[in-house]
Design an enzyme around this catalytic site. Sequence first.
Site, PDB file in Angstrom:
ATOM      1  N   ASP A  51       0.985  -1.197  -0.111  1.00 58.42           N
ATOM      2  CA  ASP A  51      -0.128   0.060   0.013  1.00 58.42           C
ATOM      3  C   ASP A  51       0.923   1.286   0.039  1.00 58.42           C
ATOM      4  O   ASP A  51       1.500   1.593   0.988  1.00 58.42           O
ATOM      5  CB  ASP A  51      -0.868  -0.111   1.182  1.00 58.42           C
ATOM      6  CG  ASP A  51      -1.627   1.281   1.603  1.00 58.42           C
ATOM      7  OD1 ASP A  51      -1.770   1.996   0.417  1.00 58.42           O
ATOM      8  OD2 ASP A  51      -2.299   1.288   2.548  1.00 58.42           O
ATOM      9  N   LYS A  53       2.954  11.127  -3.500  1.00 61.00           N
ATOM     10  CA  LYS A  53       1.570  10.494  -4.011  1.00 61.00           C
ATOM     11  C   LYS A  53       0.771  11.510  -4.795  1.00 61.00           C
ATOM     12  O   LYS A  53       0.279  11.358  -5.772  1.00 61.00           O
ATOM     13  CB  LYS A  53       0.827   9.722  -3.253  1.00 61.00           C
ATOM     14  CG  LYS A  53      -0.150   8.925  -3.874  1.00 61.00           C
ATOM     15  CD  LYS A  53      -0.681   7.684  -2.767  1.00 61.00           C
ATOM     16  CE  LYS A  53      -1.722   7.092  -3.513  1.00 61.00           C
ATOM     17  NZ  LYS A  53      -2.430   6.035  -2.476  1.00 61.00           N
ATOM     18  N   GLU A  96      -7.011   0.587  -4.668  1.00 64.48           N
ATOM     19  CA  GLU A  96      -6.940   0.489  -3.032  1.00 64.48           C
ATOM     20  C   GLU A  96      -8.724  -0.108  -2.627  1.00 64.48           C
ATOM     21  O   GLU A  96      -8.414  -0.994  -1.679  1.00 64.48           O
ATOM     22  CB  GLU A  96      -6.893   1.732  -2.454  1.00 64.48           C
ATOM     23  CG  GLU A  96      -5.251   2.102  -2.639  1.00 64.48           C
ATOM     24  CD  GLU A  96      -5.398   3.566  -2.636  1.00 64.48           C
ATOM     25  OE1 GLU A  96      -5.809   4.359  -2.111  1.00 64.48           O
ATOM     26  OE2 GLU A  96      -3.951   4.172  -2.781  1.00 64.48           O
ATOM     27  N   ASP A 148     -13.090   5.576   2.703  1.00 65.20           N
ATOM     28  CA  ASP A 148     -11.749   5.726   3.112  1.00 65.20           C
ATOM     29  C   ASP A 148     -11.475   7.056   3.596  1.00 65.20           C
ATOM     30  O   ASP A 148     -11.459   8.078   2.495  1.00 65.20           O
ATOM     31  CB  ASP A 148     -10.872   5.131   1.910  1.00 65.20           C
ATOM     32  CG  ASP A 148      -9.357   5.189   2.221  1.00 65.20           C
ATOM     33  OD1 ASP A 148      -8.967   5.830   3.410  1.00 65.20           O
ATOM     34  OD2 ASP A 148      -8.352   5.098   1.216  1.00 65.20           O
TER      35      ASP A 148
END
Length: 619
Positions: A24, A87, A187, A212
Amino acid sequence: MAKLSIDLKAGKLKDERDVIVGIDLGTTNSLVAYMVNGQAVAVKDAAGKSTLVPSVVHFNADQEVLVGDAAKEKLITDPAHTIYSVKRLMGKSFGDISNFEQYFGYKIIDEDTESLVKIRVADRFFTPIELSAEILKELKRRIEGVLQAPVSKAVITVPAYFNDAQRQATRDAGKLAGLDVLRIVNEPTAASLAYGIGLDQEAEGQKIAVYDLGGGTFDISILSIENGIFEVLSTNGDTFLGGDDFDRAIIDHWLAVNDIPASRIQKDKHLGQTIRLEAERAKKALSTADHYTGSLDDWQITLSREQFETLVTPLVDRTIVACNQALADAGLATSAVDHVVMVGGSTRMPLVKQRVAKCFGREVNAQLNPDEVVALGAAIQADILAGNQQDILLLDITPLSLGIETVGGLMDVIVPRNSKVPAKVGRQYTTSVDGQTNLKIAVYQGERDLVEHNRKLGEFVLRGIPPMPAGLPKIEIHFYLDADGILKVKATELRSNVATEIEIRSQYGISEEDMARMLIDSIQNAQSDMATRALLEARNEANNILLATTKFLVQNKSWLAAAASAEISRLAEELRQATAATDKDAINKAMETLNEYARPLAQDALEKNIAQAMKGEKV
Ligand code: AMP
């Protein structure tokens, strides 16, 4: 194909199945997981405490790299050389991020709004790919430490909304870290797998909502299982909403009840940091306790669960609005959702769980550690790919990447290896020369950055493009790959509709050993390949800037001061010289210097042109 395993060190094929890890690669934290006796487990740090590696990279004066907790400490002491949230920059051009650059403490370079961003640390320039590779290397080191064996294969997760460029950037980061990235997995799909959703026959047609809420971002994804594959029906969210905002709500409350002006914590950095940590501590405590009492100077630092929930309700409301929007976009009623999966540290808050359960009218899946579910699911996906989960059908995938040659002999991957087949992918290109009427399209297969190291499958010429200035034609190239490995490539100029196509048998005349060899070569040469790519890309960009500069000097001769004109020419000459050499950092620096000098003048030129146009004059 999927069973073929490669010993990267020895460069040989191996029979036995080796470990494939799940990673991850997160905005704030990253982690790696693997399977032990059929169970996914996340890897802990050397102290055996946390599984999380902060996604932070620090460079010291000797250009040595620190990653994780050690780098995170440097965020306060040495922010200019410490990179976080990389990211958010993956696969992005400066144009994509210009509206939130102020959120970064480090320097992002903006030569050209269309090229991919670079990050300047002292006199070196890094791509987000290189920085992510440093994080991946740290994860690789950790798992190798635990397993006491080299690890060379991984499944890496990305947000469901990542586009092709961002997925490709993630693959490249893996390659640069010495990892063969077997698959890029969404994800939310990984989180569902961690709960065993989608692993049985009954899963067909089921709908899943994955909520999330992390430290800085919120995502909601609605998935559907169709023919054994997780399809993303819709995504929604807020890239600047997360646990940090909950902490801020508490801070604002404490400042208000103690009559402290906000300016005081802005001035006093130490106090600001202390109060922030105290607020996070209170928030976490209130996930299990009803009341929190802390201490900070002689202020009143208390908070009840009820007070806290009142403070953050507007933030939670925003996530619920996004959930409803995602459902509407997917064309689903809340009652159609079969599973709700919770991901991210902030979903530990009871209020969040209650509100989400209420929104979807069902219990949420929140038994697993919400910081680990994505990595755990990635490990399960890795296990499926390794063929260890017998009852799961492996889909046909393409064993090598397919792409075309672009300027400078670079390979532009259109269908990445391990993509599901059949596949249909399109991308737009344009011309690089004024009045260009023909475009040669050369199709290659392989994993290397330069086409000369890959396998040429064929080429054709798109003729009859109407003459236009460079950059104006819109040429769409489509790759259609069928389940038998037959590749059809079609090129269309969209303004005139001229089109040509060819058909190629991509697997013809290549053995499994050849393919394995190509893969090994690509990983062993990743470092130098990427350096060559970076140099060629910097040169291409520099050449474009030099052309634009020449045009600019000619077009604006009438008003440009002689001194300004001379300085631009001097800086352009420096850039030309840098471009002739082989130091990409020097080229980038010369581009930045020229741009910085020319930017205000370009702005003046633009205003003059607009003023003239308003007067009805031709510009
Ligand atoms: P992530 O980005 O998924 O690692 O999420 C980290 C966020 O989760 C941070 O804002 C943490 O403060 C928050 N968090 C971690 N544990 C808890 C908890 N027990 N209750 C509330 N928030 C938490």
